[in-house]
Motif scaffolding. Structure first.
Motif, PDB file in Angstrom:
ATOM      1  N   ASP A 154      -5.286   7.896  -6.907  1.00  0.00           N
ATOM      2  CA  ASP A 154      -5.154   9.150  -7.016  1.00  0.00           C
ATOM      3  C   ASP A 154      -5.990   9.601  -8.110  1.00  0.00           C
ATOM      4  N   HIS A 169       0.985   5.284  -2.358  1.00  0.00           N
ATOM      5  CA  HIS A 169       0.226   6.291  -3.227  1.00  0.00           C
ATOM      6  C   HIS A 169       1.295   7.093  -4.228  1.00  0.00           C
ATOM      7  N   LEU A 190      -7.814  10.913  -3.545  1.00  0.00           N
ATOM      8  CA  LEU A 190      -7.626   9.634  -3.837  1.00  0.00           C
ATOM      9  C   LEU A 190      -8.389   9.052  -5.122  1.00  0.00           C
ATOM     10  N   SER A 224       0.968  10.917  -6.420  1.00  0.00           N
ATOM     11  CA  SER A 224       0.236  11.973  -6.718  1.00  0.00           C
ATOM     12  C   SER A 224       0.702  12.569  -7.973  1.00  0.00           C
ATOM     13  N   HIS A 260       0.796  -1.221   0.098  1.00  0.00           N
ATOM     14  CA  HIS A 260       0.002   0.070  -0.167  1.00  0.00           C
ATOM     15  C   HIS A 260       1.105   1.182   0.076  1.00  0.00           C
ATOM     16  N   GLY A 270       3.712   8.235   0.056  1.00  0.00           N
ATOM     17  CA  GLY A 270       3.320   9.416  -0.822  1.00  0.00           C
ATOM     18  C   GLY A 270       3.336  10.703  -0.147  1.00  0.00           C
ATOM     19  N   GLU A 304      -0.287   0.347  -5.665  1.00  0.00           N
ATOM     20  CA  GLU A 304      -0.733   1.714  -5.556  1.00  0.00           C
ATOM     21  C   GLU A 304      -2.222   1.957  -5.414  1.00  0.00           C
ATOM     22  N   ASP A 333       2.291   3.214   3.073  1.00  0.00           N
ATOM     23  CA  ASP A 333       1.348   4.257   2.740  1.00  0.00           C
ATOM     24  C   ASP A 333       2.208   5.302   2.384  1.00  0.00           C
TER      25      ASP A 333
END
Length: 362
Positions: free
Chosen positions: A93, A64, A128, A66, A62, A285, A90, A283
């Motif tokens: 986003d 992210h 997200l 952007s 997990h 990002g 991922e 997590d």
């Protein structure tokens, strides 16, 4: 291309034997042999890492990306690879940055993208993904995501933890809506990972039949027993909650975070005891949760939660080291990645454990 023999003090593979010298023979980026006896080394180069443990590469379940990640994809990929992360999921986003990063990185590391997440209109999730007012909107969204060749579906079924109040913010679907969405995705061959915090939200996600619970704050033994029975994975992202200390504005917030982290570590232990598959996710990002390094911190927290070292590595591993497989692995000092190897190439070096290599590894 010459044959290279990697020598390590132990190997985490199908037949686990720690603290015993092992040998991995590689040619043209493929594992040729795995042995605990020294193979014939005539004509071979020797990479001697006798003080380190050899493990399969890792998966970050997990993180992210952007919009900024589009232009920093190669740098992000390098950060992940340096920590031995060969695969990453991922989690969405609104601009589908994951699709762009996946294309740029081309499998180094391999990115499993959800495109954008689905969240209940009016609740948490606008950064997200796409807001869903009715489950029919989700059908349209999932069809679009399928056309974009996403790898799985991400659903947001709760808000997020607020350190000041110690509560979960607003968000999430009604059970009937959630079940419609999950069923539609799964009927089309896509797994569903679900962001869920709070007992009700987690229970709804389980009842809807998701494949994995992400975060899962406030889960209890009854929840974990049901997750184990239904073979639903748990991605607790403990380090992400701990990292909130870096941006906490008050002493009350810091105390709430510390209490919640301790409680979540206890929950991870109970999940493991119930035989739930606990998977590491960073997590990453946000700037205070850096790619790669945060993942290693998550592994350390799983160890702190009481999951044995070998079990932590097995949950992190993307595959089992076998003969005929790509030569992708890491060399570890405890949980510190000293070197990462992909397709037989030594990509990263950390710390003081330098290898004694005969000639040049090619």
């Amino acid at each position: 291309m010459k044959q290279v023999i990697f020598k390590a003090k132990g190997m985490l593979c199908s037949g686990i034997r720690l603290n015993e010298l092992c040998f991995l023979t590689i040619r043209e980026g493929i594992i040729q042999t795995i042995s605990y006896d020294m193979p014939d080394f005539s004509g071979s180069e020797i990479a001697d890492f006798r003080n380190l443990t050899l493990s399969p590469c890792f998966c970050d379940y997990h993180l992210h990306f952007s919009a900024r990640a589009r232009t920093a994809a190669e740098s992000i990929g390098a950060s992940l690879l340096r920590q031995g992360i060969g695969e990453a999921y991922e989690g969405g986003d609104k601009g589908m940055a994951g699709l762009s990063v996946k294309e740029t990185l081309r499998g180094m590391p391999r990115i499993m993208t959800s495109g954008y997440a689905l969240y209940k209109m009016g609740g948490y999730g606008s950064a997200l993904g796409r807001g869903i007012a009715h489950h029919t909107d989700a059908v349209t969204a999932i069809n679009e995501l399928i056309s974009c060749h996403v790898d799985y579906i991400k659903i947001i079924n709760s808000g997020v933890y607020d350190p000041e109040s110690g509560r979960i913010s607003a968000g999430g679907f009604e059970l009937t809506e959630l079940k419609h969405i999950v069923d539609y995705a799964q009927e089309r061959g896509l797994k569903v990972y679900c962001h869920a915090n709070g007992l009700k939200a987690v229970k709804q996600a389980i009842d809807a039949g998701v494949s994995a619970i992400v975060h899962g704050l406030y889960s209890d033994d009854e929840i974990f027993a049901e997750m184990a029975e239904r073979k639903i994975a748990f991605i607790p992202t403990v380090h992400a909650f701990q990292s909130l200390l870096a941006i906490a504005k008050t002493e009350a917030a810091r105390q709430n975070i510390e209490k919640r982290v301790d409680a979540h570590l206890s929950a991870v232990n109970r999940a493991f005891e119930h035989k739930v598959r606990v998977l590491p996710g960073s997590d990453s990002g946000p700037g205070f949760i850096p790619y790669g390094n945060a993942y290693i911190q998550e592994l350390r927290l799983l160890l702190r939660a009481g999951i044995p070292f070998v079990e932590v590595i097995q949950s992190a591993a993307t595959a089992t080291l076998t003969e005929g497989a790509p030569a992708d692995f890491v060399l570890l000092d405890g949980l510190s990645v000293q070197h990462a190897v992909f397709r037989g190439q030594l990509l990263a070096q950390h710390g003081s454990h330098s290898a004694k290599i005969v000639n040049k590894i090619c």
